[in-house]
Enzyme design. Structure first.
Site, PDB file in Angstrom:
ATOM      1  N   GLY A 214      61.967  21.568  -1.034  1.00  0.00           N
ATOM      2  CA  GLY A 214      61.481  19.983  -1.228  1.00  0.00           C
ATOM      3  C   GLY A 214      59.870  19.938  -1.516  1.00  0.00           C
ATOM      4  O   GLY A 214      59.076  20.560  -2.553  1.00  0.00           O
TER       5      GLY A 214
ATOM      6  N   GLY B 181      60.823   5.174  -3.673  1.00  0.00           N
ATOM      7  CA  GLY B 181      61.861   3.970  -3.926  1.00  0.00           C
ATOM      8  C   GLY B 181      62.443   4.319  -5.210  1.00  0.00           C
ATOM      9  O   GLY B 181      62.990   3.460  -5.838  1.00  0.00           O
TER      10      GLY B 181
ATOM     11  N   CYS C 288      68.343   7.600   1.852  1.00  0.00           N
ATOM     12  CA  CYS C 288      66.803   7.311   1.095  1.00  0.00           C
ATOM     13  C   CYS C 288      66.183   6.199   2.044  1.00  0.00           C
ATOM     14  O   CYS C 288      66.742   4.968   1.977  1.00  0.00           O
ATOM     15  CB  CYS C 288      66.951   6.859  -0.199  1.00  0.00           C
ATOM     16  SG  CYS C 288      65.277   6.387  -0.858  1.00  0.00           S
TER      17      CYS C 288
END
Lengths: 302, 258
Positions: free
Chosen positions: A265, A72, A130
């Site tokens: 990633g 988040g 996101c």
């Protein structure tokens, strides 16, 4: 040795290997394991206008060949980055690219404006994908109209290389890429994480505090590769590919599908030195295949 | 300084049906390891276990370059680590995390529940080295869980409790008589174990005005502060990484409802 230089808009990378936002922190956390200066670039952890504490724990669940996260966008805000972190990490001999987030178009504009003045930073990545924030984030990237609005608005205030990071959670990612290209993006990066879910059957409860999160890791590689391939055919701006790259051959596959550069990633979590192994592996591949300039590989399927 | 290093499996000591010590040896010298430090271990040859697994470092032998890790089987990864061949390579990222603070003077009390005793052997050694008197209270569900009483008795007095009464005092650790004696002048309480137990210990420590440090076990992806997955909330409402700010926290700095 093959020439590994690639160019994304006005951004020059000494090799196509970069690290993905949110998986490499600010680079400093990896100094004991590898030299960040050998990378083509570092996409740093997502920035927002103000401090964000992110979502409550648990915010991670391991899955088959990957993981879900719902961090988040925890970060201390763009001002803290500019004043405290960037002065340190700009010393790395590599390109630092900020990842820009917002809950509103106004947020995106204000963060981008602040970064526009940062002399030694030559590009930003606009994150409209996101999946782990309640407001904004992916909501911008899955709606063609808001994707256009966000890109156009940031384009007006940011006059260096603008990369837009696309969400895979759409039916037509190539169409979305064309929209942001038309709205002024200099490049697109894809894919961000796939929206997913994990359940603990023993307690009949979702594992993540937010119920859903973003799936990453080698499990998404075939999906990501297909999307890079489709987007490459649809746009004329450079594509930065990512999604489950674990080694040099994965990276080469993304380049053959059409990526000018790649981002590593989730693999950074399991092997913090993997990105340098990918650079070495690409060099080796070029030697074995008689590739003199890495750009020969971009979209180089036969 | 933290590093990635390859070890080889030197051997196992099985402690009960689902707990073991794995000994890992290296050809390279080991860096200094502090009590509370942990290692992220890659489960070899098992693509189903994607992420590394974090474990406290139970013991270290610098001369023979051997690390000993206590593991309790709770899933596929911990099961797979229990059945490797001798000599099989295993990759570690270590030493990670912070350490316990040690008061000038004792006595101190260490309260461990089940596999929560994992960080306390190195702490016990350190306390002994500093001549800080330590008392150990080890808790488990049954006597099967209390396989370390003898090991810890080299480092202080050991009390035990089990939920079923099969060893030590029957009940949970926080009901143990050693905690009921209000004259015991502990200068620090260390705890590690299940969350409800640590919170009960923290509550008791607060009532008695004794500083308390807890070693937390949270799910992690990286273990070195990059992924921000393993956070715990502080008393100030901030999310901090257990891997880099912890795993050891003074409980007064945590947002625990106690």
């Amino acid at each position: 040795m093959a020439d590994l230089n690639v160019t994304i808009g006005d951004l020059k990378l000494k090799n196509p290997v970069t690290t993905a936002s949110g998986t490499f922190a600010y680079g400093e956390e990896f100094k004991e394991f590898m030299d960040p200066g050998k990378l083509g670039g570092i996409f740093v952890k997502g920035l927002t206008l103000h401090n964000r504490e992110g979502n409550p724990y648990p915010r991670m669940a391991e899955t088959a060949s990957g993981m879900l996260n719902s961090v988040g966008l925890q970060n201390k805000g763009v001002d803290h980055f500019i004043e405290e972190i960037f002065p340190r990490i700009k010393q790395f001999n590599t390109q630092i690219i900020a990842n820009v987030n917002g809950s509103t178009i106004e947020d995106y504009i204000r963060v981008a404006e602040k970064l526009n003045g940062l002399g030694e930073m030559h590009a930003i990545e606009l994150n409209i994908s996101c999946p782990n924030v309640k407001e904004g984030g992916m909501a911008f990237g899955i709606n063609p109209r808001s994707a256009r609005e966000a890109t156009e608005a940031v384009r007006k205030v940011y006059n260096k290389t603008l990369i837009v990071k696309l969400s895979p959670n759409v039916t037509d990612i190539a169409g979305m890429a064309r929209i942001v290209e038309d709205a002024g993006a200099d490049a697109v990066s894809l894919v961000n994480t796939f929206l997913g879910m994990a359940i603990d059957a023993e307690i009949r409860h979702p594992i993540l505090s937010t119920v859903t999160g973003g799936l990453s890791g080698p499990c998404i590689k075939p999906l990501a590769l297909r999307m890079v391939y489709d987007v490459y055919k649809a746009v004329s701006i450079p594509v930065i590919g990512m999604g489950g790259i674990m080694n040099a051959i994965d990276a080469i596959e993304f380049m053959l599908a059409g990526a000018t550069a790649i981002q590593i990633g989730t693999a950074n979590f399991t092997d913090p030195s993997v990105s340098l192994k990918v650079i070495d592996g690409i060099t080796d591949y070029c030697k074995r295949h008689g590739v003199e300039n890495i750009v020969e590989l971009v979209g180089g399927l036969e | 300084m933290k590093r990635i290093q390859d070890f080889k499996v030197a051997g196992y000591t099985w402690l009960n049906r689902d707990s073991y010590l794995i000994e890992l040896e290296s050809e390279q010298d080991l860096p200094g390891i502090a009590p509370g430090n942990f290692a992220e271990i890659k489960v070899p040859g098992n693509p189903g276990v994607f992420l590394r697994r974090p474990f406290s470092i139970f013991d270290v032998d610098y001369d023979y370059r051997v690390l000993s890790i206590f593991i309790k089987i709770i899933g596929e990864g911990t099961r797979a680590l229990g059945s490797l061949n001798q000599g099989q390579p295993v990759s570690l990222i270590y030493p990670l995390g912070n350490t316990f603070s040690i008061p000038e003077k004792g006595p101190v009390l260490i309260i461990a529940g089940g596999s929560g005793m994992a960080p306390f052997l190195l702490l016990g050694k350190k306390l002994k080295e500093r001549s800080v008197n330590a008392t150990y209270l080890l808790g488990g569900r049954t006597s099967e869980d209390l396989h370390m009483i003898e090991t810890f008795s080299d480092y202080g007095q050991v009390f035990a409790s089990t939920e079923d009464g099969s060893a030590g005092t029957q009940g949970v650790v926080t009901d143990h008589e050693v905690l009921k004696d209000k004259t015991l002048p502990f200068r620090m309480i260390y705890t590690c174990g299940p969350d409800p137990m640590m919170k009960a210990v923290a509550r008791l420590a607060r009532q008695r005005n004794i500083p308390c440090e807890a070693s937390l076990e949270h799910m992690m992806a990286c273990g070195f502060g990059a992924c921000l997955c393993c956070v715990t909330e502080t008393a100030e409402g901030k999310n901090v990484c257990v891997c880099t700010e912890g795993p050891v926290f003074n409980v007064k700095n945590l947002a625990w409802q106690i």
